[in-house]
Write a protein that holds these residues in place. Sequence first.
Motif, short mmCIF file in Angstrom:
data_model
loop_
_atom_site.label_atom_id
_atom_site.label_comp_id
_atom_site.label_asym_id
_atom_site.label_seq_id
_atom_site.Cartn_x
_atom_site.Cartn_y
_atom_site.Cartn_z
N UNK A 26 10.52 -0.45 -9.06
CA UNK A 26 10.25 -1.71 -8.37
C UNK A 26 9.06 -1.62 -7.43
N UNK A 27 8.57 -0.42 -7.14
CA UNK A 27 7.51 -0.26 -6.14
C UNK A 27 6.24 -1.01 -6.51
N UNK A 28 5.75 -0.81 -7.74
CA UNK A 28 4.51 -1.48 -8.16
C UNK A 28 4.74 -2.97 -8.39
N UNK B 110 0.83 -1.21 0.00
CA UNK B 110 0.00 0.00 0.00
C UNK B 110 0.86 1.26 0.00
N UNK B 111 1.93 1.23 0.77
CA UNK B 111 2.82 2.39 0.82
C UNK B 111 3.42 2.70 -0.55
N UNK B 112 3.85 1.65 -1.25
CA UNK B 112 4.42 1.86 -2.59
C UNK B 112 3.41 2.48 -3.54
N UNK B 113 2.19 1.94 -3.55
CA UNK B 113 1.16 2.45 -4.46
C UNK B 113 0.75 3.87 -4.08
N UNK C 233 1.02 7.41 -6.16
CA UNK C 233 -0.16 8.25 -6.42
C UNK C 233 0.07 9.68 -5.95
N UNK C 234 0.69 9.83 -4.78
CA UNK C 234 0.95 11.18 -4.26
C UNK C 234 1.94 11.92 -5.17
N UNK C 235 2.99 11.21 -5.65
CA UNK C 235 3.98 11.85 -6.50
C UNK C 235 3.40 12.21 -7.86
N UNK C 236 2.40 11.45 -8.35
CA UNK C 236 1.79 11.74 -9.65
C UNK C 236 0.80 12.90 -9.59
N UNK C 237 0.31 13.23 -8.39
CA UNK C 237 -0.70 14.28 -8.24
C UNK C 237 -0.04 15.64 -8.03
N UNK C 238 -0.73 16.72 -8.42
CA UNK C 238 -0.21 18.06 -8.13
C UNK C 238 -0.06 18.26 -6.62
N UNK C 239 0.78 19.22 -6.23
CA UNK C 239 1.08 19.41 -4.81
C UNK C 239 -0.15 19.78 -4.00
N UNK C 240 -1.08 20.54 -4.59
CA UNK C 240 -2.26 20.97 -3.85
C UNK C 240 -3.44 20.01 -3.98
#
Length: 427
Positions: free
Chosen positions: A391-393, A330-333, A337-344
């Motif tokens: 390797x995360x996913x 879950x942490x990897x996914x 997801x957080x890195x792919x989303x805009x900061x706000x």
Amino acid sequence: MKATSWSSRAPLVLALVVSAVLITTVLLARRTISRAWEGAAHGLGAAFVVAARQQLRGGELDSAALTAFLDEHRDEGLRYVGLFTREGALLAEAGTPRGHTLEPGSFVFVGDRARQVARPPRPGGPGGPGGPGGPGGGRGDNDASPERPRAMEMRRWPHLMVYEFEPVIANRLRSDARTLLVVALAASAIVCALALWVSRAITGRERMQVELERGRRLAALGGMSAVMAHELRNPLASLKGHAQLLHEALAEGPQKAKAERVVAESIRLEALANDLLDFVRGGELHREPTDPGALVRAAAAEVGAEHFDIEAPSELGTPRWDAGRMRQALTNVMRNAMQASPEDARTSVRVARDAGMISIVVRDRGPGIPAGEEKQIFEPFHSRRVKGIGLGLAIARRVVELHGGTLSAGNHPEGGAELRFTLPEVI
């Protein structure tokens, strides 16, 4: 891949072609039989008219005579004989009619019967219909001159004889044609079903071969990764420790910044080695009752809880999972997801239970997954980011599959990527 795809479709395509040819052949034969049936009916009708003129000529055309004529020709298919006036009044009949047409010279089909309206035989004796002293008499059956139009001749008929008959042999052929069509359709359905089964078997075998090849590649990659990780960990630990000591000993300035960068890169390499070891880690699970909602919240806290909107009802049960490894997946996914989303933007995580399965859906607010890469993103070392080795996913999918579940990816209709965990509720 295109060749294997064609090989799996070939039996079905061949079965469809054979079925189409078979059904077309039967339909053509049925149409030919139908035309032959019509021709046989016209010939049989003409034969009944001739027989009536020969057998009933010179006699009284009453119901008894018509019944005797009907009984004599019943085996040949004759089912009804009737004598009418041109105005439609019934004078005599034998049998039961199905049609109502009384147009002089007409020939129509009524179900499996043919109905023919013709000029009646010429009864003998004065005063009889068609006789010398009767209506329309004086010249006999063949009194129309060759040059007299047929329509004018038919208007002269004072009476009409109606024949209804079944072309018995032709009807049998037409029935056989219908049966043959049903058999052809059933045979085509069976052939197509068998071809579909063969196509699915070929597809399954090809899929299995792909999975076996993937397993072989992963096994080779895992062995190499394990060796590299073990060989790198000790030197990296020593390098990181000495770099940290150097960083602490140096005064503020350019040299201290350089030492700090060495420490950061050492930590990144150490994380890489740990990821490699996690990737090749064995399949043994330490199962224990686990709260899915609490597990998701713990993973969010590790990544940064302020970036997530979590929807997890309390009545989810406690499936027996390996909590540590599931938290890692879950942490990897969630980090991706957080890195792919805009900061706000905030990433949504929804947990639900349905039909004995628990689903965890992580949706980001990024650009989504490029078309065709929905499965490739789970391959080892597949990454579009500058940092990270991809390797995360792959680790997350391996953990989920060890639990008997699936991890799939797609794009949300409103934008962003959506990764779905589907895991058994009870094992």
